[in-house]
Design a protein around this motif. Structure first.
Motif, PDB file in Angstrom:
ATOM      1  N   ALA A   1      76.669  66.826  19.714  1.00 10.17           N
ATOM      2  CA  ALA A   1      77.927  67.583  19.740  1.00 10.17           C
ATOM      3  C   ALA A   1      77.729  68.914  20.460  1.00 10.17           C
ATOM      4  CB  ALA A   1      78.422  67.821  18.318  1.00 10.17           C
TER       5      ALA A   1
ATOM      6  N   TYR B   1      83.808  70.685  20.352  1.00  7.79           N
ATOM      7  CA  TYR B   1      82.479  70.128  20.067  1.00  7.79           C
ATOM      8  C   TYR B   1      81.507  71.183  19.551  1.00  7.79           C
ATOM      9  CZ  TYR B   1      83.526  65.419  21.478  1.00  7.79           C
ATOM     10  OH  TYR B   1      84.033  64.148  21.512  1.00  7.79           O
TER      11      TYR B   1
ATOM     12  N   LYS C   1      82.391  71.234  15.966  1.00 12.41           N
ATOM     13  CA  LYS C   1      81.876  70.029  15.300  1.00 12.41           C
ATOM     14  C   LYS C   1      80.378  70.159  15.048  1.00 12.41           C
ATOM     15  CE  LYS C   1      85.192  66.521  16.876  1.00 12.41           C
ATOM     16  NZ  LYS C   1      85.383  65.291  17.694  1.00 12.41           N
ATOM     17  N   SER C   2      79.654  70.681  16.034  1.00  8.26           N
ATOM     18  CA  SER C   2      78.205  70.863  15.878  1.00  8.26           C
ATOM     19  C   SER C   2      77.899  71.797  14.718  1.00  8.26           C
ATOM     20  CB  SER C   2      77.610  71.417  17.175  1.00  8.26           C
ATOM     21  OG  SER C   2      76.234  71.672  17.026  1.00  8.26           O
TER      22      SER C   2
ATOM     23  N   SER D   1      79.617  59.719  26.230  1.00  6.10           N
ATOM     24  CA  SER D   1      80.557  60.121  25.178  1.00  6.10           C
ATOM     25  C   SER D   1      81.236  58.912  24.533  1.00  6.10           C
ATOM     26  CB  SER D   1      81.615  61.061  25.754  1.00  6.10           C
ATOM     27  OG  SER D   1      82.393  60.421  26.745  1.00  6.10           O
TER      28      SER D   1
ATOM     29  N   GLY E   1      79.393  70.162  23.961  1.00  8.46           N
ATOM     30  CA  GLY E   1      80.092  71.443  24.046  1.00  8.46           C
ATOM     31  C   GLY E   1      79.703  72.217  25.298  1.00  8.46           C
TER      32      GLY E   1
ATOM     33  N   LYS F   1      87.860  71.246  24.970  1.00  5.41           N
ATOM     34  CA  LYS F   1      86.925  70.264  24.418  1.00  5.41           C
ATOM     35  C   LYS F   1      85.602  70.931  24.059  1.00  5.41           C
ATOM     36  CE  LYS F   1      86.947  65.993  25.740  1.00  5.41           C
ATOM     37  NZ  LYS F   1      86.836  64.727  26.516  1.00  5.41           N
TER      38      LYS F   1
END
Length: 265
Positions: A118, A137, A140-141, A104, A122, A133
């Motif tokens: 991402a 993620y 974000k993906s 990361s 996740g 978190k």
């Protein structure tokens, strides 16, 4: 004659020295080439492994070797992306937390964050009790898939987001993620019927999530109840003996059953 003999001895010494140096240099060159190639060999080996735990060890070796060579970020990404995916697919991702922390730190520094790494992060965070978190993620993906014009490939990220919301007890957001998941990829195991039929009590990674998040199983059953009521889903069909008379009718050219099906639809 003596001088000639001394010349021959000296010349022979030079030749021997030359061949000795040549052999030494060739050996050093061979070792250097071997050292340079080993990380790539390990990368190729890792990518053929079906056992994630074995693949993870190979990826670790490959990454360490490439970092020593100070290669460009694209080559580092070629190891990190499948490395993260292997951890996310492992039955025990918590055992590789040290690898996750290491990887990361490379993402976004040595190479850009993308939708694949991402999404893998996740899933890893979801499996390791870091649900906040995980949601970050997965989102974000999905965002990166949208930016790349590849939203049709984001089903697994939406699926992860669905489980993340189930873990946190947000059933409405879980249903929303579920509907987005199957609306872009209905043909695989994402559609509502497949969700309802899923034998979740016998799937190891789901049982692991139920242990991590005590209310998740109850919330998952709530999702199934919602899908059943809203979409009037049928129960899972059971195998029946072959109707030989019906087969004979079909072979004889009787396709009247197709007309009944079409009229119902």
């Amino acid at each position: 004659m003596k001088k000639f003999f001394e010349f021959v001895v000296a010349f022979g010494g030079v030749i021997a020295l030359f061949f000795g140096a040549h052999t030494y240099l060739m050996g050093e060159l061979e070792d250097l080439v071997k050292e340079k190639l080993q990380p790539y060999q390990k990368l190729l080996i890792a990518q053929t492994m079906y056992n994630e735990d074995v693949a993870i060890r190979a990826y670790e070796y490959a990454l360490t070797g490439l970092e020593k060579q100070e290669v460009e970020g694209d080559l580092i990404a070629a190891v990190v992306n499948p490395f993260l995916e292997a951890i996310s697919n492992s039955d025990m991702p918590y055992m590789y937390e040290h690898h996750t922390n290491r990887l990361s730190k490379l993402v976004g520094v040595k190479f850009p964050l993308d939708y694949d790494n991402a999404r893998s992060l996740g899933w890893i965070y979801l499996y390791t009790d870091k649900n906040d978190k995980a949601q970050e993620y997965f989102n974000k993906s999905i965002s990166l898939y949208k930016q790349a014009g590849l939203l049709e490939n984001a089903s697994d990220a939406y699926r992860g987001l669905q489980f993340s919301f189930l873990a946190s007890g947000n059933l409405i957001e879980a249903i929303n993620a579920n509907e987005k998941m199957w609306s872009i990829n209905y043909d695989e195991y994402y559609n509502p019927q497949a969700t309802v039929w899923l034998d979740h009590n016998n799937i190891s990674w789901m049982k692991q999530l139920y242990k991590l998040y005590p209310d998740m199983e109850k919330n998952y059953l709530g999702l199934i109840s919602y899908l059943n009521v809203v979409y009037e889903l049928s129960p899972k069909i059971k195998s029946k003996p072959i109707d030989t008379m019906l087969v004979e009718k079909i072979l004889a050219g009787d396709y009247s059953l197709n007309k009944v099906i079409n009229s119902d639809s």
